[in-house]
Design a protein around this motif. Sequence first.
Motif, PDB file in Angstrom:
ATOM      1  N   PHE A  80       0.830  -1.201   0.000  1.00 24.33           N
ATOM      2  CA  PHE A  80       0.000   0.000   0.000  1.00 24.33           C
ATOM      3  C   PHE A  80       0.869   1.258   0.000  1.00 24.33           C
ATOM      4  O   PHE A  80       0.644   2.187  -0.772  1.00 24.33           O
ATOM      5  N   ALA A  81       1.870   1.290   0.885  1.00 24.78           N
ATOM      6  CA  ALA A  81       2.728   2.478   0.996  1.00 24.78           C
ATOM      7  C   ALA A  81       3.429   2.770  -0.316  1.00 24.78           C
ATOM      8  O   ALA A  81       3.581   3.934  -0.708  1.00 24.78           O
ATOM      9  N   CYS A  82       3.864   1.727  -1.020  1.00 26.71           N
ATOM     10  CA  CYS A  82       4.527   1.924  -2.310  1.00 26.71           C
ATOM     11  C   CYS A  82       3.530   2.391  -3.371  1.00 26.71           C
ATOM     12  O   CYS A  82       3.784   3.363  -4.091  1.00 26.71           O
ATOM     13  N   ALA A  83       2.412   1.708  -3.460  1.00 24.11           N
ATOM     14  CA  ALA A  83       1.458   2.006  -4.524  1.00 24.11           C
ATOM     15  C   ALA A  83       0.844   3.395  -4.386  1.00 24.11           C
ATOM     16  O   ALA A  83       0.543   4.049  -5.385  1.00 24.11           O
ATOM     17  N   TYR A  84       0.702   3.864  -3.144  1.00 23.14           N
ATOM     18  CA  TYR A  84       0.073   5.169  -2.920  1.00 23.14           C
ATOM     19  C   TYR A  84       1.069   6.196  -2.415  1.00 23.14           C
ATOM     20  O   TYR A  84       0.691   7.278  -1.982  1.00 23.14           O
ATOM     21  N   ASN A  85       2.352   5.825  -2.512  1.00 20.11           N
ATOM     22  CA  ASN A  85       3.470   6.750  -2.289  1.00 20.11           C
ATOM     23  C   ASN A  85       3.362   7.467  -0.942  1.00 20.11           C
ATOM     24  O   ASN A  85       3.451   8.692  -0.855  1.00 20.11           O
ATOM     25  N   ARG A  86       3.189   6.658   0.121  1.00 24.79           N
ATOM     26  CA  ARG A  86       3.109   7.198   1.469  1.00 24.79           C
ATOM     27  C   ARG A  86       4.434   6.937   2.206  1.00 24.79           C
ATOM     28  O   ARG A  86       4.977   5.834   2.115  1.00 24.79           O
ATOM     29  N   PRO A  87       4.937   7.906   2.956  1.00 20.81           N
ATOM     30  CA  PRO A  87       6.046   7.616   3.870  1.00 20.81           C
ATOM     31  C   PRO A  87       5.621   6.519   4.844  1.00 20.81           C
ATOM     32  O   PRO A  87       4.500   6.549   5.373  1.00 20.81           O
ATOM     33  N   TYR A  88       6.519   5.564   5.071  1.00 19.63           N
ATOM     34  CA  TYR A  88       6.164   4.370   5.843  1.00 19.63           C
ATOM     35  C   TYR A  88       7.287   4.067   6.826  1.00 19.63           C
ATOM     36  O   TYR A  88       8.448   3.901   6.434  1.00 19.63           O
ATOM     37  N   PHE A  89       6.938   3.982   8.107  1.00 25.54           N
ATOM     38  CA  PHE A  89       7.882   3.650   9.171  1.00 25.54           C
ATOM     39  C   PHE A  89       7.474   2.286   9.719  1.00 25.54           C
ATOM     40  O   PHE A  89       6.427   2.160  10.366  1.00 25.54           O
TER      41      PHE A  89
ATOM     42  N   MET B 116      12.658   0.283   9.532  1.00 25.54           N
ATOM     43  CA  MET B 116      12.805   0.556   8.102  1.00 25.54           C
ATOM     44  C   MET B 116      11.968   1.785   7.776  1.00 25.54           C
ATOM     45  O   MET B 116      10.800   1.870   8.154  1.00 25.54           O
ATOM     46  N   VAL B 117      12.585   2.760   7.110  1.00 23.13           N
ATOM     47  CA  VAL B 117      11.895   3.994   6.752  1.00 23.13           C
ATOM     48  C   VAL B 117      11.834   4.102   5.232  1.00 23.13           C
ATOM     49  O   VAL B 117      12.869   4.126   4.560  1.00 23.13           O
ATOM     50  N   ARG B 118      10.620   4.183   4.710  1.00 25.52           N
ATOM     51  CA  ARG B 118      10.429   4.429   3.284  1.00 25.52           C
ATOM     52  C   ARG B 118       9.901   5.845   3.105  1.00 25.52           C
ATOM     53  O   ARG B 118       8.814   6.178   3.572  1.00 25.52           O
ATOM     54  N   THR B 119      10.677   6.692   2.467  1.00 27.39           N
ATOM     55  CA  THR B 119      10.232   8.065   2.219  1.00 27.39           C
ATOM     56  C   THR B 119      10.129   8.379   0.738  1.00 27.39           C
ATOM     57  O   THR B 119       9.695   9.463   0.371  1.00 27.39           O
ATOM     58  N   GLY B 120      10.522   7.441  -0.113  1.00 21.67           N
ATOM     59  CA  GLY B 120      10.441   7.647  -1.555  1.00 21.67           C
ATOM     60  C   GLY B 120      10.382   6.304  -2.243  1.00 21.67           C
ATOM     61  O   GLY B 120      10.155   5.274  -1.613  1.00 21.67           O
ATOM     62  N   GLY B 121      10.616   6.291  -3.544  1.00 20.91           N
ATOM     63  CA  GLY B 121      10.481   5.064  -4.313  1.00 20.91           C
ATOM     64  C   GLY B 121      11.764   4.289  -4.503  1.00 20.91           C
ATOM     65  O   GLY B 121      11.883   3.514  -5.454  1.00 20.91           O
ATOM     66  N   ASP B 122      12.744   4.479  -3.601  1.00 19.31           N
ATOM     67  CA  ASP B 122      14.047   3.857  -3.829  1.00 19.31           C
ATOM     68  C   ASP B 122      14.291   2.602  -3.005  1.00 19.31           C
ATOM     69  O   ASP B 122      15.286   1.913  -3.216  1.00 19.31           O
ATOM     70  N   ALA B 123      13.417   2.285  -2.038  1.00 20.07           N
ATOM     71  CA  ALA B 123      13.628   1.098  -1.203  1.00 20.07           C
ATOM     72  C   ALA B 123      12.360   0.799  -0.420  1.00 20.07           C
ATOM     73  O   ALA B 123      11.562   1.690  -0.131  1.00 20.07           O
ATOM     74  N   CYS B 124      12.183  -0.476  -0.075  1.00 18.68           N
ATOM     75  CA  CYS B 124      11.034  -0.873   0.742  1.00 18.68           C
ATOM     76  C   CYS B 124      11.405  -2.150   1.482  1.00 18.68           C
ATOM     77  O   CYS B 124      12.508  -2.684   1.330  1.00 18.68           O
ATOM     78  N   LEU B 125      10.476  -2.660   2.279  1.00 18.93           N
ATOM     79  CA  LEU B 125      10.740  -3.882   3.044  1.00 18.93           C
ATOM     80  C   LEU B 125      11.117  -5.048   2.150  1.00 18.93           C
ATOM     81  O   LEU B 125      11.966  -5.868   2.493  1.00 18.93           O
ATOM     82  N   TYR B 126      10.482  -5.124   0.984  1.00 21.89           N
ATOM     83  CA  TYR B 126      10.707  -6.264   0.101  1.00 21.89           C
ATOM     84  C   TYR B 126      12.092  -6.232  -0.517  1.00 21.89           C
ATOM     85  O   TYR B 126      12.853  -7.203  -0.436  1.00 21.89           O
ATOM     86  N   CYS B 127      12.457  -5.107  -1.132  1.00 20.15           N
ATOM     87  CA  CYS B 127      13.743  -5.085  -1.846  1.00 20.15           C
ATOM     88  C   CYS B 127      14.930  -4.930  -0.901  1.00 20.15           C
ATOM     89  O   CYS B 127      16.072  -5.171  -1.300  1.00 20.15           O
ATOM     90  N   MET B 128      14.674  -4.579   0.370  1.00 19.22           N
ATOM     91  CA  MET B 128      15.737  -4.579   1.369  1.00 19.22           C
ATOM     92  C   MET B 128      15.862  -5.938   2.050  1.00 19.22           C
ATOM     93  O   MET B 128      16.678  -6.123   2.943  1.00 19.22           O
ATOM     94  N   ASP B 129      15.041  -6.902   1.605  1.00 18.95           N
ATOM     95  CA  ASP B 129      15.077  -8.292   2.099  1.00 18.95           C
ATOM     96  C   ASP B 129      14.885  -8.350   3.613  1.00 18.95           C
ATOM     97  O   ASP B 129      15.607  -9.054   4.327  1.00 18.95           O
TER      98      ASP B 129
END
Length: 292
Positions: free
Chosen positions: A135-144, A164-177
């Motif tokens: 959801f955070a990726c698809a709707y481009n929400r900052p995610y802690f 894990m902090v997602r503030t843009g489209g460069d990393a998320c829980l999945y691609c950070m393994d």
Amino acid sequence: MDLERFDRQLLLFGQAGQEKIADTRVVISGLGGTGSHTAQQLTFLGVRKFGLIDADHATKSSRNRLIGMRPFDVEAKTPKVVIAERMIREIEPEADITIVNDTFLSEAGAAELARRSTIFGCMDRDGARLLLNEFACAYNRPYFDIATDTDKDGGRVTFGGRLMVRTGGDACLYCMDLLDRQAVRRDLASPERRDEEDAMYGVRRDVLGDRGPSVVALNGILASIAVTEFMVFVTGVPRAPKRLLRYDGARGIVNEPRDQPQSDCPYCTQAGTGDAEDWARHIRAGLGRWVR
């Protein structure tokens, strides 16, 4: 705004930073050990707009870690979102709060995610984390995303956690393994499929259990790290929020791993492309309806 109340914070990030905190619309999914700590600290920091999502209620075993819980909440089976709302209002009576006593996959839960600008994930299960990450990726929400971890390796006990902090489209829980993909697969399987696997491999679900250790101090440390990075992100304190921080309780240190995200992440590449109602409908119609 009561500037005297926040005087000691203004010395760090000024009135403009405090106003940004007050204007941020935060949603917390999971109001247990880490989520209740997070709600309390965000309120003290000055957040005034909350969405609270959790389907669970207080139990006797919650009393070692659930911030704001009172003894009568056990017999009353008070929902965790109600306990969190009560605690927030005791700190800030004029807070704007919406509670959803259901999962974030429910119609009300998905709508609340869509209304808020910043997401805190404070959940126990990696299946739920993956869906909230999507959801955070698809709707481009900052995610802690906050996770605690304990383990026993022979006679050595390890404990700690990570943010894990997602503030843009460069990393998320999945691609950070950062997700246990076997646990995700089991979490998102239907009850029938889980029963089939248990019968196939001779594993009893009541032996496996769904619970792990949870200690109030450990939850508080990880929540404090998350709220600190939120403060940095929102106020413009002169550094960027850290993408990944790990707390090693056995060594008593917080470190910043240099792990890099995997390329061509299927979640990061869909940043900003989604519609919340379509996402919730799609998930509820498929695997997501079993997530708790």
